[in-house]
Design a protein around this motif. Structure first.
Motif, PDB file in Angstrom:
ATOM      1  N   ASP A   1      23.137  47.085  29.212  1.00 11.60           N
ATOM      2  CA  ASP A   1      23.966  48.273  29.434  1.00 11.60           C
ATOM      3  C   ASP A   1      23.383  49.438  28.660  1.00 11.60           C
ATOM      4  O   ASP A   1      22.765  49.245  27.604  1.00 11.60           O
ATOM      5  N   PRO A   2      23.595  50.670  29.133  1.00 10.08           N
ATOM      6  CA  PRO A   2      23.118  51.834  28.382  1.00 10.08           C
ATOM      7  C   PRO A   2      23.769  51.892  27.000  1.00 10.08           C
ATOM      8  O   PRO A   2      24.943  51.537  26.847  1.00 10.08           O
ATOM      9  N   ALA A   3      23.009  52.312  26.018  1.00 10.78           N
ATOM     10  CA  ALA A   3      23.540  52.457  24.666  1.00 10.78           C
ATOM     11  C   ALA A   3      24.486  53.648  24.618  1.00 10.78           C
ATOM     12  O   ALA A   3      24.304  54.631  25.334  1.00 10.78           O
ATOM     13  N   PRO A   4      25.509  53.598  23.770  1.00 12.29           N
ATOM     14  CA  PRO A   4      26.441  54.726  23.669  1.00 12.29           C
ATOM     15  C   PRO A   4      25.815  55.932  22.966  1.00 12.29           C
ATOM     16  O   PRO A   4      24.800  55.802  22.276  1.00 12.29           O
ATOM     17  N   GLY A   5      26.443  57.076  23.140  1.00 13.30           N
ATOM     18  CA  GLY A   5      26.007  58.295  22.465  1.00 13.30           C
ATOM     19  C   GLY A   5      24.616  58.722  22.885  1.00 13.30           C
ATOM     20  O   GLY A   5      24.204  58.493  24.027  1.00 13.30           O
ATOM     21  N   PRO A   6      23.860  59.319  21.966  1.00 11.33           N
ATOM     22  CA  PRO A   6      22.527  59.809  22.310  1.00 11.33           C
ATOM     23  C   PRO A   6      21.513  58.694  22.556  1.00 11.33           C
ATOM     24  O   PRO A   6      20.401  58.964  22.992  1.00 11.33           O
ATOM     25  N   GLY A   7      21.894  57.459  22.299  1.00  6.39           N
ATOM     26  CA  GLY A   7      21.003  56.339  22.599  1.00  6.39           C
ATOM     27  C   GLY A   7      20.621  56.309  24.064  1.00  6.39           C
ATOM     28  O   GLY A   7      19.495  55.969  24.424  1.00  6.39           O
ATOM     29  N   ALA A   8      21.554  56.698  24.936  1.00  4.53           N
ATOM     30  CA  ALA A   8      21.263  56.716  26.375  1.00  4.53           C
ATOM     31  C   ALA A   8      20.181  57.742  26.685  1.00  4.53           C
ATOM     32  O   ALA A   8      19.341  57.519  27.555  1.00  4.53           O
ATOM     33  N   ASP A   9      20.175  58.873  25.962  1.00 12.96           N
ATOM     34  CA  ASP A   9      19.146  59.898  26.172  1.00 12.96           C
ATOM     35  C   ASP A   9      17.763  59.384  25.795  1.00 12.96           C
ATOM     36  O   ASP A   9      16.757  59.826  26.340  1.00 12.96           O
ATOM     37  N   LEU A  10      17.707  58.473  24.836  1.00 16.89           N
ATOM     38  CA  LEU A  10      16.439  57.874  24.406  1.00 16.89           C
ATOM     39  C   LEU A  10      16.073  56.661  25.256  1.00 16.89           C
ATOM     40  O   LEU A  10      15.106  55.973  24.955  1.00 16.89           O
ATOM     41  N   ARG A  11      16.858  56.408  26.274  1.00 16.77           N
ATOM     42  CA  ARG A  11      16.691  55.235  27.136  1.00 16.77           C
ATOM     43  C   ARG A  11      16.853  53.932  26.362  1.00 16.77           C
ATOM     44  O   ARG A  11      16.220  52.926  26.668  1.00 16.77           O
ATOM     45  N   LEU A  12      17.705  53.978  25.338  1.00 11.93           N
ATOM     46  CA  LEU A  12      18.056  52.753  24.625  1.00 11.93           C
ATOM     47  C   LEU A  12      19.044  51.971  25.474  1.00 11.93           C
ATOM     48  O   LEU A  12      19.888  52.558  26.148  1.00 11.93           O
ATOM     49  N   ALA A  13      18.940  50.662  25.414  1.00  6.60           N
ATOM     50  CA  ALA A  13      19.851  49.808  26.164  1.00  6.60           C
ATOM     51  C   ALA A  13      20.280  48.635  25.293  1.00  6.60           C
ATOM     52  O   ALA A  13      19.535  48.185  24.424  1.00  6.60           O
ATOM     53  N   LEU A  14      21.473  48.166  25.543  1.00  6.26           N
ATOM     54  CA  LEU A  14      22.011  47.000  24.847  1.00  6.26           C
ATOM     55  C   LEU A  14      21.504  45.736  25.525  1.00  6.26           C
ATOM     56  O   LEU A  14      21.372  45.697  26.754  1.00  6.26           O
ATOM     57  N   GLN A  15      21.267  44.709  24.737  1.00  7.77           N
ATOM     58  CA  GLN A  15      20.959  43.400  25.319  1.00  7.77           C
ATOM     59  C   GLN A  15      22.121  43.003  26.220  1.00  7.77           C
ATOM     60  O   GLN A  15      23.266  43.385  25.972  1.00  7.77           O
ATOM     61  N   PRO A  16      21.864  42.220  27.242  1.00 10.88           N
ATOM     62  CA  PRO A  16      22.990  41.742  28.041  1.00 10.88           C
ATOM     63  C   PRO A  16      23.929  40.894  27.186  1.00 10.88           C
ATOM     64  O   PRO A  16      23.486  40.181  26.277  1.00 10.88           O
ATOM     65  N   ALA A  17      25.197  40.990  27.493  1.00 11.99           N
ATOM     66  CA  ALA A  17      26.201  40.196  26.790  1.00 11.99           C
ATOM     67  C   ALA A  17      26.020  38.717  27.143  1.00 11.99           C
ATOM     68  O   ALA A  17      25.464  38.384  28.197  1.00 11.99           O
ATOM     69  N   PRO A  18      26.493  37.810  26.289  1.00 12.91           N
ATOM     70  CA  PRO A  18      26.347  36.372  26.576  1.00 12.91           C
ATOM     71  C   PRO A  18      26.902  35.979  27.950  1.00 12.91           C
ATOM     72  O   PRO A  18      26.293  35.174  28.653  1.00 12.91           O
TER      73      PRO A  18
END
Length: 184
Positions: A151-168
């Motif tokens: 999933d896209p990271a919250p806040g400015p993380g999405a602008d950096l194309r940061l993403a969260l690992q998929p949930a279990p």
């Protein structure tokens, strides 16, 4: 707290080497959960017990402090646990290396600590992938897994194309043929 920014300034009792402590969390140069920006700040997209968060950690050695900013439902948890992430819970008092290589490494890096994430699944998933295939394939497979199923990271993380690992739960539902497409 999902939209706003939270901050914390922490003053460790030793010269905290942010980069070397956080380096083991990065899974290759293209890891979408971890970025280092041009200012040397470390950006992490993480799943916390309180929800997703983007955490940015900046070392300020001239002031003897580390600054953290976080966004998302897990921002408070991320900032609260930032000292442990940077090795504050690693007590070096009992460390007495006796192998020449370790003695030399400790002499060259006397303040290096081992960080603690408190996020078992986020450590386990890439470690398992790294045990199944070679290093470069593992980094690529993990990168593609996060891009396709994270999933896209919250806040400015999405602008950096940061993403969260998929949930279990998401990982559990990935069919076998999709793992083959990921080269895992």
């Amino acid at each position: 707290m999902s939209g706003g920014e939270s901050t914390r300034v922490w003053r460790p009792s030793w010269p905290c080497a942010v980069g070397p402590v956080l380096a083991p969390l990065r899974r290759g140069a293209g890891d979408p959960t971890y970025r280092i920006d041009d200012a040397g700040r470390h950006w992490l997209a993480i799943r916390t017990p309180s929800g997703p968060a983007t955490l940015v950690v900046e070392s300020r050695p001239d002031l003897g402090e580390v600054s953290g900013r976080a966004w998302g439902d897990g921002a408070g948890w991320a900032l609260e646990t930032m000292p442990a992430l940077l090795g504050d819970a690693d007590d070096p008092a009992g460390f007495a290396p006796d192998l020449a290589l370790l003695v030399e490494a400790h002499r060259r890096h006397p303040h290096l600590r081992i960080g603690r994430t408190g996020r078992v699944f986020e450590a386990l998933l890439p470690a398992i992938i790294e045990q199944k295939v070679t290093g470069q394939e593992a980094f690529g497979g993990f990168r593609d897994l996060v891009r396709r199923h994270g999933d896209p990271a919250p806040g400015p993380g999405a602008d950096l194309r940061l993403a969260l690992q998929p949930a279990p739960e998401t990982v559990r539902r990935i069919p076998s043929w999709e793992w083959l497409r990921l080269h895992v």
